[in-house]
Design a protein around this motif. Structure first.
Motif: not given
Length: 259
Positions: A153-159, A173-181, A187-191
């Motif tokens: 799955g995914f973990a989408v985290i805004s920093v 198997g879990v991808e971390i996506i760091w949303a900085t921009e 960020a979720l909508d682009s998953l």
């Protein structure tokens, strides 16, 4: 939610800025000897008087303001509890907890209440989706570390900044996506949405939460029982004000599910 807070006096043993935006504070004290074991998503409340000073005894608790923080880690053997506090200001103005975090030092005391526990991750899923901002990072990090090794799955985290990115223990198997921009909803909508049944855990700012909740319900058709979604704060509102807004919003949303 925390129905009957158990006040405890704790003392700071260490305080450290772990990223530019996060202060980690460790508490110790004999009263932590009765603090129960906790699961990911557990939280405590820091207690302040109405002037913003930390409450330090039971006699201070008649009129208090409480600020909620996720338990980062609790070690029952050491009687040591840590929390991560996001340091922020709005036009140079900050709340009592954030202001206190910047000056708190070893030896200082404060009253805490809790722990409370949020709704756990759904136990039945094909993949997981975590989403949150920096206020939710401790919970997400704790959940990731307890997932089975074959989880995907995914973990989408805004920093706020790339320098606020931290290392997280997680299944391969879990991808971390760091949303900085971009915003958290964007960020979720682009998953690349996966097939199967997701278990969803989301915690963030109030407006972002509402946008994500609508997206999950209307576009992704995620059943309510498969997700935990909550706002941890609201721009321009104190925690007490946010609590009122959150209750009204939740009541309206739950009514819409049964309409």
């Amino acid at each position: 939610m925390m129905a009957a807070p158990t006040p405890r006096k704790v003392t700071i043993s260490k305080s450290q800025r772990i990223t530019p935006s996060v202060q980690r504070i460790w508490f110790t004290g004999d009263e932590l000897s009765t603090f129960p074991s906790v699961s990911p998503g557990a939280y405590i409340k820091l207690m302040f008087d109405l002037q913003g000073n930390p409450a330090t005894s039971a006699s201070d608790l008649q009129h208090v303001a409480m600020r909620t923080y996720t338990v980062n880690h609790f070690d029952s053997n050491k009687q040591e509890l840590s929390i991560d506090m996001v340091i922020h200001a709005d036009n140079g103005i900050t709340g009592p907890a954030s202001a206190w975090a910047t000056i708190a030092k070893p030896g200082d005391s404060i009253m805490i209440a809790g722990p409370g526990q949020s709704k756990p991750l759904s136990s039945e899923y094909d993949w997981v989706l975590f989403a949150g901002d920096m206020t939710a990072l401790p919970s997400i990090r704790n959940y990731l570390s307890t997932l089975p090794s074959n989880a995907t799955g995914f973990a989408v985290i805004s920093v706020a900044h790339e320098t606020d990115i931290v290392v997280c223990e997680k299944p391969v198997g879990v991808e971390i996506i760091w949303a900085t921009e971009m915003s958290l909803p964007a960020a979720l909508d682009s998953l690349n949405w996966l097939s199967g049944r997701p278990a969803v855990w989301v915690a963030c700012e109030f407006s972002d939460m509402r946008a994500i909740r609508k997206w999950l319900k209307d576009e992704k058709l995620v059943p309510h029982h498969q997700m935990y979604i909550s706002s941890y704060w609201k721009k321009g509102r104190s925690e007490d004000q946010h609590k009122i807004d959150k209750k009204q919003d939740s009541d309206t949303y739950l009514k819409s599910l049964t309409a």
